[in-house]
Design a protein around this motif. Structure first.
Motif, PDB file in Angstrom:
ATOM      1  N   PRO A  14       0.831  -1.205   0.000  1.00 37.31           N
ATOM      2  CA  PRO A  14       0.000   0.000   0.000  1.00 37.31           C
ATOM      3  C   PRO A  14       0.866   1.256   0.000  1.00 37.31           C
ATOM      4  CG  PRO A  14      -0.858  -1.600   1.570  1.00 37.31           C
ATOM      5  CD  PRO A  14       0.481  -2.120   1.109  1.00 37.31           C
ATOM      6  N   GLN A  15       0.674   2.126  -0.996  1.00 37.34           N
ATOM      7  CA  GLN A  15       1.423   3.360  -1.101  1.00 37.34           C
ATOM      8  C   GLN A  15       0.774   4.211  -2.182  1.00 37.34           C
ATOM      9  OE1 GLN A  15       5.337   2.129  -2.268  1.00 37.34           O
ATOM     10  NE2 GLN A  15       4.727   1.602  -4.315  1.00 37.34           N
ATOM     11  N   HIS A  16       1.169   5.466  -2.234  1.00 41.48           N
ATOM     12  CA  HIS A  16       0.697   6.302  -3.329  1.00 41.48           C
ATOM     13  C   HIS A  16       1.413   5.859  -4.590  1.00 41.48           C
ATOM     14  CE1 HIS A  16      -1.668   8.966  -0.925  1.00 41.48           C
ATOM     15  NE2 HIS A  16      -0.666   9.172  -0.106  1.00 41.48           N
ATOM     16  N   CYS A  17       0.710   6.044  -5.723  1.00 44.04           N
ATOM     17  CA  CYS A  17       1.282   5.641  -6.995  1.00 44.04           C
ATOM     18  C   CYS A  17       1.538   6.891  -7.812  1.00 44.04           C
ATOM     19  CB  CYS A  17       0.292   4.756  -7.752  1.00 44.04           C
ATOM     20  SG  CYS A  17      -0.327   3.400  -6.774  1.00 44.04           S
ATOM     21  N   CYS A 304      -8.808  -1.766   6.648  1.00 42.86           N
ATOM     22  CA  CYS A 304      -9.102  -0.436   7.188  1.00 42.86           C
ATOM     23  C   CYS A 304      -9.228  -0.464   8.711  1.00 42.86           C
ATOM     24  CB  CYS A 304     -10.391   0.087   6.560  1.00 42.86           C
ATOM     25  SG  CYS A 304     -10.780   1.817   6.922  1.00 42.86           S
ATOM     26  N   VAL A 305      -9.926  -1.452   9.240  1.00 42.70           N
ATOM     27  CA  VAL A 305     -10.153  -1.469  10.692  1.00 42.70           C
ATOM     28  C   VAL A 305      -8.867  -1.731  11.464  1.00 42.70           C
ATOM     29  CG1 VAL A 305     -12.568  -2.136  10.475  1.00 42.70           C
ATOM     30  CG2 VAL A 305     -10.815  -3.926  10.681  1.00 42.70           C
ATOM     31  N   ARG A 306      -7.826  -2.152  10.762  1.00 42.33           N
ATOM     32  CA  ARG A 306      -6.517  -2.344  11.422  1.00 42.33           C
ATOM     33  C   ARG A 306      -5.681  -1.069  11.416  1.00 42.33           C
ATOM     34  NH1 ARG A 306      -6.623  -7.578   8.619  1.00 42.33           N
ATOM     35  NH2 ARG A 306      -5.375  -6.661   6.935  1.00 42.33           N
ATOM     36  N   GLN A 307      -6.165  -0.034  10.704  1.00 42.97           N
ATOM     37  CA  GLN A 307      -5.411   1.207  10.593  1.00 42.97           C
ATOM     38  C   GLN A 307      -5.956   2.249  11.564  1.00 42.97           C
ATOM     39  OE1 GLN A 307      -2.846   0.861   8.586  1.00 42.97           O
ATOM     40  NE2 GLN A 307      -3.644  -1.103   7.817  1.00 42.97           N
ATOM     41  N   SER A 308      -5.066   3.075  12.087  1.00 44.17           N
ATOM     42  CA  SER A 308      -5.479   4.083  13.072  1.00 44.17           C
ATOM     43  C   SER A 308      -6.320   5.193  12.446  1.00 44.17           C
ATOM     44  CB  SER A 308      -4.244   4.698  13.744  1.00 44.17           C
ATOM     45  OG  SER A 308      -3.414   5.320  12.767  1.00 44.17           O
ATOM     46  N   ASP A 309      -6.218   5.357  11.114  1.00 44.36           N
ATOM     47  CA  ASP A 309      -6.933   6.454  10.467  1.00 44.36           C
ATOM     48  C   ASP A 309      -8.151   5.982   9.683  1.00 44.36           C
ATOM     49  OD1 ASP A 309      -5.560   5.130   8.458  1.00 44.36           O
ATOM     50  OD2 ASP A 309      -5.000   6.959   7.387  1.00 44.36           O
ATOM     51  N   CYS A 310      -8.703   4.829  10.020  1.00 39.45           N
ATOM     52  CA  CYS A 310      -9.857   4.318   9.276  1.00 39.45           C
ATOM     53  C   CYS A 310     -11.093   5.169   9.594  1.00 39.45           C
ATOM     54  CB  CYS A 310     -10.129   2.859   9.623  1.00 39.45           C
ATOM     55  SG  CYS A 310     -11.545   2.160   8.717  1.00 39.45           S
ATOM     56  N   PRO A 311     -11.622   5.889   8.599  1.00 33.43           N
ATOM     57  CA  PRO A 311     -12.768   6.757   8.868  1.00 33.43           C
ATOM     58  C   PRO A 311     -14.073   5.984   9.012  1.00 33.43           C
ATOM     59  CG  PRO A 311     -12.258   6.771   6.540  1.00 33.43           C
ATOM     60  CD  PRO A 311     -11.190   5.937   7.196  1.00 33.43           C
ATOM     61  N   LEU A 312     -14.062   4.716   8.613  1.00 33.75           N
ATOM     62  CA  LEU A 312     -15.264   3.888   8.654  1.00 33.75           C
ATOM     63  C   LEU A 312     -15.229   2.917   9.820  1.00 33.75           C
ATOM     64  CD1 LEU A 312     -15.336   3.111   4.831  1.00 33.75           C
ATOM     65  CD2 LEU A 312     -16.793   4.745   6.033  1.00 33.75           C
ATOM     66  N   ASP A 313     -14.370   3.196  10.788  1.00 34.71           N
ATOM     67  CA  ASP A 313     -14.191   2.285  11.917  1.00 34.71           C
ATOM     68  C   ASP A 313     -15.481   2.213  12.739  1.00 34.71           C
ATOM     69  OD1 ASP A 313     -13.000   0.545  13.602  1.00 34.71           O
ATOM     70  OD2 ASP A 313     -11.422   1.905  14.281  1.00 34.71           O
ATOM     71  N   SER A 314     -15.621   1.113  13.439  1.00 35.06           N
ATOM     72  CA  SER A 314     -16.777   0.924  14.316  1.00 35.06           C
ATOM     73  C   SER A 314     -16.288   0.267  15.600  1.00 35.06           C
ATOM     74  CB  SER A 314     -17.819   0.031  13.636  1.00 35.06           C
ATOM     75  OG  SER A 314     -17.296  -1.275  13.466  1.00 35.06           O
ATOM     76  N   ALA A 366      -4.004   1.789  -3.546  1.00 34.15           N
ATOM     77  CA  ALA A 366      -4.804   3.007  -3.432  1.00 34.15           C
ATOM     78  C   ALA A 366      -5.566   3.089  -2.122  1.00 34.15           C
ATOM     79  CB  ALA A 366      -5.796   3.081  -4.593  1.00 34.15           C
ATOM     80  N   TRP A 367      -5.496   2.065  -1.302  1.00 32.68           N
ATOM     81  CA  TRP A 367      -6.312   2.054  -0.084  1.00 32.68           C
ATOM     82  C   TRP A 367      -5.955   3.185   0.870  1.00 32.68           C
ATOM     83  CZ3 TRP A 367      -6.332  -3.901   1.322  1.00 32.68           C
ATOM     84  CH2 TRP A 367      -7.071  -4.585   0.346  1.00 32.68           C
ATOM     85  N   GLU A 368      -4.669   3.491   0.997  1.00 32.02           N
ATOM     86  CA  GLU A 368      -4.275   4.571   1.897  1.00 32.02           C
ATOM     87  C   GLU A 368      -4.864   5.897   1.419  1.00 32.02           C
ATOM     88  OE1 GLU A 368      -0.278   6.913   3.481  1.00 32.02           O
ATOM     89  OE2 GLU A 368      -0.065   5.007   2.415  1.00 32.02           O
ATOM     90  N   ARG A 369      -4.795   6.123   0.110  1.00 35.46           N
ATOM     91  CA  ARG A 369      -5.346   7.364  -0.423  1.00 35.46           C
ATOM     92  C   ARG A 369      -6.859   7.415  -0.232  1.00 35.46           C
ATOM     93  NH1 ARG A 369      -5.191   9.942  -6.521  1.00 35.46           N
ATOM     94  NH2 ARG A 369      -6.154  11.904  -5.913  1.00 35.46           N
TER      95      ARG A 369
END
Length: 541
Positions: A14-17, A304-314, A366-369
């Motif tokens: 995962p990275q910007h391209c 996503c739920v493993r990342q600290s910045d997941c905006p869709l976390d629950s 693209a997931w990070e972006r």
């Protein structure tokens, strides 16, 4: 249907391209509105035609071995090469008959590009590449990636070649709408809440179709995959090759498989990466692709739920809860689009946001972006990030101009197969199946599959198995969690082809070659350079 075009290969980390056309260029395959005509569903390998008959009863027949005399002038033409674009590339224009049934009725002019083999090593002839779509520019793909990014050993021994298929990019492009009209088209609500919104969606499809019919009336009848495959055989002969060597990605696999079915004796080394299943009806293809995007979204959600910045976390941190959060966000946008800072005043609508999310499903890089864009939209009321993803997907530039990707995509899809749905009522009846396939994207993708119902040209194709009896070994590549071309399609195509060899990548993303798997790349490079295909069923991770 969403575009079936390969991403420019990137690292699987995962990275910007970044690419020749700017930061994070998406190389995908359809769109919510314009591309809904072809490909997706719950899966039988045989599929069903629009009349209900089994596609197992229909197979693509090979053309006669001898070239018809009426085509001799096309097969015998000489190309006038000139330097073009990037250093080391040459371009030319090739003529093909507009109508193969009436070869004297006029020509279509096709843009061709090549980069000659660099050596050392014995030359292996030409290697034709196609990134898919339909509607993706093969010439652009060659100049921006394949001609410089394919393995050095391959480029040393092959002339790297591309042709924009008829109706695409530089090859007499299909045109439908101007930039402002396309902006309005991409914002149309594809999850209608009432009859007024259904009427608005139908009107948008009709205006799109009328634009294409008005601006490209003759060409629209002759942009089928079969015709494009026949054009490839003319190019093979003009280049002086006895056999066609070819790497096709995404929709490019349908193009390559069709070529093999028509000209099995002229098959050289064919790689079909991110394969389509030609035996499926348009409705089934759309349903399968809907399930494919759900599979990809579930992978994104788990990450996503493993990342600290997941905006869709629950609080439960489950992928299902992530999906619920995203749907709730889409519903808010449906009622109240948010600002984007766009110079033309565009806001982020539900449709544009959905396209932006789907765009990021093609490549896990693209997931990070996507997380960043969702955070900005959901927490800061700034839709710029998702709009940028959507614009990249539609190939819209900063000046509001669009390439003809979406126009060509619809033109080919609507000609290749009968429409998935013929009326809004048929869509309503199918909604439960689509929403089951994807609670997140199902409704929008079902309504998106209505576009070909209003197309100005009647379809000429049908679902057909492709056997290509007598062809040399053909390598079919499938990725297990591919969103745009579900893995089962690769399995089915490999079974259909009499000489098919299935090569599997266990992982995420759309297509596999050149995207970070040493196992996949080694198997394909060995085949291209030495003619030795991987063992059927080989799996890589």
């Amino acid at each position: 249907m969403y575009i079936r075009r390969a991403l420019r290969p990137t690292s699987r980390n995962p990275q910007h391209c970044s690419g020749a056309t700017g930061t994070f260029t998406i190389r995908t395959v359809g769109t919510l509105l314009a591309a809904a005509a072809l490909f997706v569903s719950a899966c039988s390998s045989a599929g069903t035609t629009s009349s209900g008959s089994s596609a197992a009863e229909a197979a693509l027949a090979a053309l006669p071995r001898a070239t018809p005399s009426a085509l001799s002038s096309y097969y015998g033409q000489k190309l006038s090469w000139r330097s073009c674009g990037v250093s080391g590339f040459e371009c030319a224009t090739m003529k093909a008959p507009l109508d193969y049934a009436k070869p004297t009725a006029g020509d279509v002019r096709l843009a061709v590009a090549r980069k000659k083999a660099t050596g050392p090593g014995k030359p292996l002839g030409s290697l034709l590449v196609n990134p898919g779509g339909p509607g993706g520019s093969a010439v652009g793909y060659l100049q921006q990636y394949a001609g410089i990014g394919y393995p050095a050993e391959v480029r040393a021994r092959y002339d790297m070649v591309a042709v924009d298929p008829r109706g695409v990019a530089r090859s007499e492009p299909v045109e439908c709408l101007d930039g402002r009209q396309m902006d309005a088209f991409t914002e149309v609500d594809v999850t209608p809440d009432d009859q007024k919104e259904v009427n608005g969606l139908v009107d948008a499809y009709k205006k799109f179709a009328e634009g294409c019919g008005r601006d490209s009336p003759k060409l629209l009848r002759h942009v089928s995959t079969v015709e494009a495959a026949r054009d490839m055989d003319i190019l093979r002969a003009v280049l002086g090759d006895q056999k066609l060597n070819y790497v096709g990605a995404s929709y490019g696999t349908l193009l390559g498989a069709t070529y093999a079915g028509l000209f099995p004796g002229r098959v050289g080394r064919l790689v079909l990466d991110g394969a389509l299943d030609p035996s499926l009806s348009a409705r089934q293809i759309n349903l399968d692709q809907t399930a494919g995007f759900e599979t990809a979204f579930q992978s994104f959600a788990k990450d996503c739920v493993r990342q600290s910045d997941c905006p869709l976390d629950s609080k439960d941190k489950t992928p299902g809860q992530v999906g619920d959060s995203l749907r709730a966000f889409f519903l808010k946008l449906d009622a109240h689009p948010i600002p984007t800072g766009d110079a033309d005043g565009r806001k982020l609508t539900e449709s544009l946001a959905t396209t932006g999310v789907i765009a990021a499903m093609y490549d896990e890089g693209a997931w990070e972006r996507l997380r960043e864009a969702l955070n900005s939209a959901m927490k800061e009321n700034d839709g710029a990030g998702l709009l940028a993803l959507s614009d990249s997907y539609y190939e819209r530039d900063a000046d509001g101009r669009y390439t003809n990707l979406i126009f060509a995509n619809a033109a080919v899809n609507c000609l290749d197969l009968p429409a998935a749905f013929s009326s809004p009522d048929q869509v309503r009846n199918a909604l439960p199946a689509f929403e089951k396939a994807s609670p997140v994207f199902g409704e929008g993708l079902a309504w998106s599959a209505l576009n070909c119902a209003y197309w100005p040209v009647k379809s000429t194709g049908e679902p057909r198995r492709i056997q290509a009896k007598g062809a040399a070994p053909i390598v079919v590549v499938g990725t297990t969690r591919d969103p745009a071309t579900p893995y089962r399609w690769a399995q089915s195509l490999a079974r259909q082809l009499s000489s098919g060899r299935l090569l599997t990548y266990v992982g995420d993303g759309h297509t596999a070659f050149g995207r970070g798997s040493t196992c996949i790349d080694s198997a394909i490079n060995t085949y291209l350079l030495h003619g030795t295909p991987p063992a059927n069923g080989k799996r890589c991770s």
